[in-house]
Design a protein around this motif. Structure first.
Motif, mmCIF file in Angstrom:
data_model
loop_
_atom_site.group_PDB
_atom_site.id
_atom_site.type_symbol
_atom_site.label_atom_id
_atom_site.label_comp_id
_atom_site.label_asym_id
_atom_site.label_seq_id
_atom_site.Cartn_x
_atom_site.Cartn_y
_atom_site.Cartn_z
ATOM 1 N N MET A 203 58.550 62.852 8.818
ATOM 2 C CA MET A 203 57.685 62.026 9.473
ATOM 3 C C MET A 203 57.932 60.857 10.144
ATOM 4 O O MET A 203 57.304 60.637 11.112
ATOM 5 N N GLY A 204 59.142 60.527 9.907
ATOM 6 C CA GLY A 204 59.645 59.381 10.792
ATOM 7 C C GLY A 204 59.720 59.868 12.323
ATOM 8 O O GLY A 204 59.377 59.276 13.227
ATOM 9 N N TYR A 205 60.231 61.114 12.298
ATOM 10 C CA TYR A 205 60.534 61.599 13.891
ATOM 11 C C TYR A 205 59.194 61.885 14.407
ATOM 12 O O TYR A 205 59.010 61.727 15.421
ATOM 13 N N GLY A 206 58.226 62.643 13.459
ATOM 14 C CA GLY A 206 56.892 63.040 14.085
ATOM 15 C C GLY A 206 56.218 61.787 14.450
ATOM 16 O O GLY A 206 55.454 61.682 15.675
ATOM 17 N N SER A 207 56.326 60.474 13.748
ATOM 18 C CA SER A 207 55.551 59.362 14.221
ATOM 19 C C SER A 207 56.193 58.895 15.579
ATOM 20 O O SER A 207 55.672 58.164 16.215
ATOM 21 N N ALA A 208 57.548 59.181 15.796
ATOM 22 C CA ALA A 208 58.221 58.782 16.881
ATOM 23 C C ALA A 208 57.670 59.401 18.151
ATOM 24 O O ALA A 208 57.179 58.889 19.151
ATOM 25 N N ILE A 209 57.361 60.874 17.926
ATOM 26 C CA ILE A 209 56.646 61.533 18.900
ATOM 27 C C ILE A 209 55.151 60.762 19.169
ATOM 28 O O ILE A 209 54.781 60.990 20.278
ATOM 29 N N SER A 210 54.707 60.669 18.354
ATOM 30 C CA SER A 210 53.251 60.282 18.453
ATOM 31 C C SER A 210 53.060 58.875 19.079
ATOM 32 O O SER A 210 52.343 58.696 19.760
ATOM 33 N N VAL A 211 54.294 57.980 18.709
ATOM 34 C CA VAL A 211 54.164 56.846 19.472
ATOM 35 C C VAL A 211 54.385 57.022 21.059
ATOM 36 O O VAL A 211 53.620 56.431 21.938
ATOM 37 N N VAL A 212 55.286 57.958 21.361
ATOM 38 C CA VAL A 212 55.435 58.372 22.864
ATOM 39 C C VAL A 212 54.146 58.801 23.369
ATOM 40 O O VAL A 212 53.639 58.705 24.487
ATOM 41 N N LEU A 213 53.598 59.850 22.672
ATOM 42 C CA LEU A 213 52.306 60.439 23.195
ATOM 43 C C LEU A 213 51.411 59.197 23.276
ATOM 44 O O LEU A 213 50.365 59.179 24.351
ATOM 45 N N PHE A 214 51.058 58.462 22.400
ATOM 46 C CA PHE A 214 50.111 57.132 22.571
ATOM 47 C C PHE A 214 50.668 56.589 23.866
ATOM 48 O O PHE A 214 49.463 56.211 24.574
ATOM 49 N N LEU A 215 51.764 56.171 24.153
ATOM 50 C CA LEU A 215 52.122 55.443 25.521
ATOM 51 C C LEU A 215 51.938 56.178 26.557
ATOM 52 O O LEU A 215 51.186 55.851 27.711
ATOM 53 N N ILE A 216 51.987 57.585 26.586
ATOM 54 C CA ILE A 216 51.555 58.332 27.571
ATOM 55 C C ILE A 216 50.212 58.326 28.087
ATOM 56 O O ILE A 216 49.637 58.025 29.169
ATOM 57 N N ALA A 217 49.306 58.470 26.840
ATOM 58 C CA ALA A 217 47.738 58.478 27.042
ATOM 59 C C ALA A 217 47.396 57.176 27.458
ATOM 60 O O ALA A 217 46.396 57.062 28.392
ATOM 61 N N LEU A 218 47.995 56.187 27.000
ATOM 62 C CA LEU A 218 47.598 54.702 27.295
ATOM 63 C C LEU A 218 47.822 54.558 29.050
ATOM 64 O O LEU A 218 47.044 53.876 29.791
ATOM 65 N N THR A 219 48.912 54.882 29.387
ATOM 66 C CA THR A 219 49.292 54.691 30.837
ATOM 67 C C THR A 219 48.314 55.613 31.655
ATOM 68 O O THR A 219 47.747 55.150 32.601
ATOM 69 N N ILE A 220 48.146 56.718 31.229
ATOM 70 C CA ILE A 220 47.146 57.682 32.013
ATOM 71 C C ILE A 220 45.696 56.964 32.082
ATOM 72 O O ILE A 220 45.186 56.801 33.110
ATOM 73 N N ILE A 221 45.338 56.609 30.999
ATOM 74 C CA ILE A 221 43.924 55.874 30.767
ATOM 75 C C ILE A 221 43.912 54.767 31.623
ATOM 76 O O ILE A 221 42.971 54.423 32.556
ATOM 77 N N ARG A 222 45.185 53.896 31.623
ATOM 78 C CA ARG A 222 45.049 52.678 32.371
ATOM 79 C C ARG A 222 45.031 52.894 34.007
ATOM 80 O O ARG A 222 44.099 52.409 34.915
ATOM 81 N N VAL A 223 45.958 53.827 34.466
ATOM 82 C CA VAL A 223 45.901 54.253 35.683
ATOM 83 C C VAL A 223 44.385 54.877 36.331
ATOM 84 O O VAL A 223 43.640 54.363 37.061
ATOM 85 N N TYR A 224 43.702 55.644 35.424
ATOM 86 C CA TYR A 224 42.433 56.297 35.465
ATOM 87 C C TYR A 224 41.609 55.058 35.813
ATOM 88 O O TYR A 224 40.724 55.024 36.509
#
Ligand SMILES: Nc1ncnc2c1ncn2[C@@H]1O[C@H](COP(=O)(O)OP(=O)(O)O)[C@@H](O)[C@H]1O
Ligand SMILES: [Mg+2]
Lengths: 293, 355
Positions: free
Chosen positions: A260-281
């Motif tokens: 779960m700890g590692y999965g959470s880290a992946i979700s945090v990275v995914l969240f940051l990627i999504a945030l960046t894309i949405i901001r640019v968009y």
């Protein structure tokens, strides 16, 4: 009286805020928190591990595979449904015979859940009696038993096609709505000035559909980042992680490997990627607004 | 060259007959204005000429070529829309050069011709702007620029000034007049504004319910309207209409009588009920001995250059309008002596035709 109103206003606002806090803020904050731990998902004992999980991502080959797949998925998700939806909308709008029927047919998939869509396409891709192989056999005259979803080189693309099939209907409807907002007199100018159909579409219709395109792409991106359910139904990320996306990878690590700890880290990275894309968009969006608003 | 001929043109939308068997010949270089109330079929007439609407019956000839079934772009017409119809995603230069770009004219030639047209219309400074950065008058100039760049044989204008405010409308009207004098082209101009019609037209075509009521030079329509409709439509404020009767006068000539008034009309006419028409500017405040009737002043509108007076009389339910010099002092409630100008009497029969 005035106090009463305030009270109700506060209550009515508190409800959605509470829902938002419980179902969005809390999980998000928890993910951040657990990404710095080695929690396995059910054991109450766990340790703070600092940036270990993020370091692990750095060396995780499967993460890179999933990231590349997610990127492919997103690019395909933007291009395929947008292009197909636009093409269909233009065809239907030019009122070819039977366009009303086509409209319903292409719209239908949106009404289905991803689970149903996934199941339909599992049947279509079925190696022995699936629609796709049957049609290909009929056309080539050869016996064909290709297992589309079970081969690493076709699994991802097969799911992307299924997903696009559903998204295309949505894009088409948005483009059709966009087409009705194009002022009739602008099209009449094209007619008087002698524009060919291709010129009209390229120089006038597509530019004027920009607001609709913005919406279609936004929905495609958001839906593709969330693209998990159909993948879960059709391949579960396999075979050999060949169709893994980040969301799928996160799920497997968290709930199958109990990391779960590692999965959470992946979700945090995914969240940051999504945030960046949405901001640019959204920054791009503001430019469009200035032009057409 | 580009003569425009309409032969028996009819346009139906389902049960609605928008244009009803219209026959019309417009000579090369003529500026013809279609006027008429809203919904009378002016736009539809123009759109059938452009080819945006197909005809239900009849023929359209441009320069002796039958274009009835020819595509709009092959008719040699250009159209300026009321809404300007500019492409929002194109600059002024791109909007003006649109037709040339479609025809794959080389870039430098497009640039040269766009600059020429922009100079003519005094919008050179605006070439890089988008429509949303332009005022209404500037947009209309760009729309006109797009129409003149292709050198069409026939220009079609559909109420091009009606979205502009009053002051700008007057200025643009002058510019269109200048354009008319400079361009050697046939122009058809639709408006419901009779001032535009009177000032711009070589000939005016008055439409009503899809058919032509009268065709003529502005002054002709003003001086000799063929029927009640044209008489009422041309001229502002509108002509006064008074129910009257024709009766025998002196020397075999007839008189027109309304109320206690009997005026010699200076010619013969059959006796019977008629409508008597006289324009507000042909009524005047008279010396006591010369007046034809007395009217009680209801309202005075002082417009500066003139005043409009609305009179109550015994012979007309509707107030009688008269136009007087501003220096004449007339007050509401007062009874004033009025004289009818003898040379400008209009008589219409029961069907509304001029007698
Ligand atoms: N596309 C259309 N479909 C049905 N009726 C129409 C259409 N265009 C115009 N009409 C009708 O034809 C008549 C003439 O309209 P129009 O030419 O626009 O009048 P005008 O320009 O003089 O105001 C009106 O009764 C209008 O309702
Ligand atoms: Mg009109």
């Amino acid at each position: 009286m005035e106090g009463d109103k305030r009270f109700w206003r506060a209550v009515l606002l508190a409800l959605p805020l509470a829902v938002f806090a419980v179902f969005v803020i809390w999980p998000l904050a928890s993910s951040f928190y657990y990404s710095f731990t080695n929690w396995n998902g059910f054991n109450p004992d766990y340790d703070y591990v600092g940036l270990d999980n993020f370091q692990k991502i750095y060396t995780d080959k499967l993460f890179y595979q999933a990231a590349i797949n997610t990127a492919l998925w997103m690019i395909a998700a933007i291009l395929l449904p947008t292009a197909l939806g636009l093409g269909l909308a233009l065809l239907i709008d030019s009122s070819v015979p039977g366009s009303a029927a086509f409209k319903s047919i292409f719209y239908l998939p949106i009404c289905l859940s991803a689970v149903v869509v996934g199941q339909i396409w599992v049947w279509i891709y079925q190696p022995d009696w699936g629609l796709l192989n049957t049609v290909l056999e009929a056309m080539s005259g050869e016996r064909l038993r290709y297992a589309w979803l079970a081969k690493p080189d076709t699994a991802l693309w097969s799911v992307i096609v299924a997903w696009s099939w559903q998204q295309t209907g949505l894009s088409m409807v948005i483009f059709l709505a966009g087409l009705t907002t194009i002022p009739e007199d602008l099209l009449e100018v094209c007619e008087i000035e002698g524009a060919t159909t291709a010129q009209r579409i390229r120089m006038v219709v597509i530019p004027l559909l920009t607001p609709a395109t913005v919406v279609v792409i936004a929905l495609s991106v958001i839906n593709s980042l969330k693209g998990f359910d159909i993948l879960y139904i059709m391949t579960g990320g396999g075979p050999f992680n060949s169709s893994d996306t980040l969301a799928m990878h996160m799920y497997n690590e968290s709930f199958k490997k109990y990391l779960m700890g590692y999965g959470s880290a992946i979700s945090v990275v995914l969240f940051l990627i999504a945030l960046t894309i949405i901001r640019v968009y959204f920054r791009q969006l503001r430019k469009v607004d200035e032009l057409y608003g | 060259m580009a003569r425009l001929v309409l032969e028996d043109v009819t346009k139906r939308f389902g049960a609605v007959i928008a244009v009803d068997a219209v026959d019309l010949q417009i000579e090369h270089g003529e500026f013809v204005v279609f006027v008429g109330p809203s919904g009378c079929g002016k736009s539809t007439m123009l759109r059938t000429i452009s080819g945006l609407e197909s005809v239900s019956a009849g023929r359209i000839l441009i320069g002796d070529r039958d274009v009835t079934h020819v595509a709009p772009s092959r008719r040699g017409v250009a159209m300026v829309f009321q809404s300007y119809a500019l492409f929002p995603h194109m600059t002024t230069a791109e909007n003006i050069g649109f037709g040339l770009r479609l025809a794959r004219v080389p870039k430098d030639e497009i640039a040269r011709r766009v600059t020429d047209v922009a100079k003519t219309l005094q919008i050179e400074a605006l070439l890089d702007r988008y429509p949303r950065q332009l005022s209404g008058g500037q947009r209309q100039r760009v729309a006109i620029g797009r129409s003149i760049i292709r050198d069409p044989e026939v220009f079609l204008f559909d109420e091009p000034l009606s979205n502009l405010d009053a002051a700008l409308r007057v200025r643009m009207r002058l510019e269109i007049a200048r354009l008319r004098d400079r361009l050697d082209a046939t122009m058809v101009y639709v408006t419901h504004d009779q001032t535009e019609a009177m000032t711009l037209a070589d000939r005016i075509v008055v439409f009503n319910q899809g058919h032509i009521e009268q065709i003529g030079a502005p002054v002709e329509l003003y001086d000799a309207p063929a029927n009640l409709f044209v008489a009422g439509f041309i001229g502002a404020p509108a002509m006064n209409f008074i129910p009257a009767e024709i009766e025998a006068g002196e020397n075999g000539k007839a008189n027109v009588r309304f109320g206690a008034v009997s005026l010699p009309i200076g010619r013969e006419a059959a006796e019977g009920k008629v409508t008597f028409g006289v324009r507000p500017e042909h009524l005047s405040v008279a010396a006591e001995s010369e007046h034809d009737f007395l009217g009680r002043v209801e309202i005075v509108e002082k417009l500066g250059a003139e005043s409009l007076v609305y009179l109550q009389t015994g012979f007309s339910k509707a107030p009688i309008t008269m136009r007087i010099p501003p220096e004449l002092s007339v007050h509401a409630g007062e009874e004033i002596p009025v004289r009818v100008g003898r040379k400008r009497l209009h008589l219409f029969d029961a069907e509304g035709r001029v007698i």
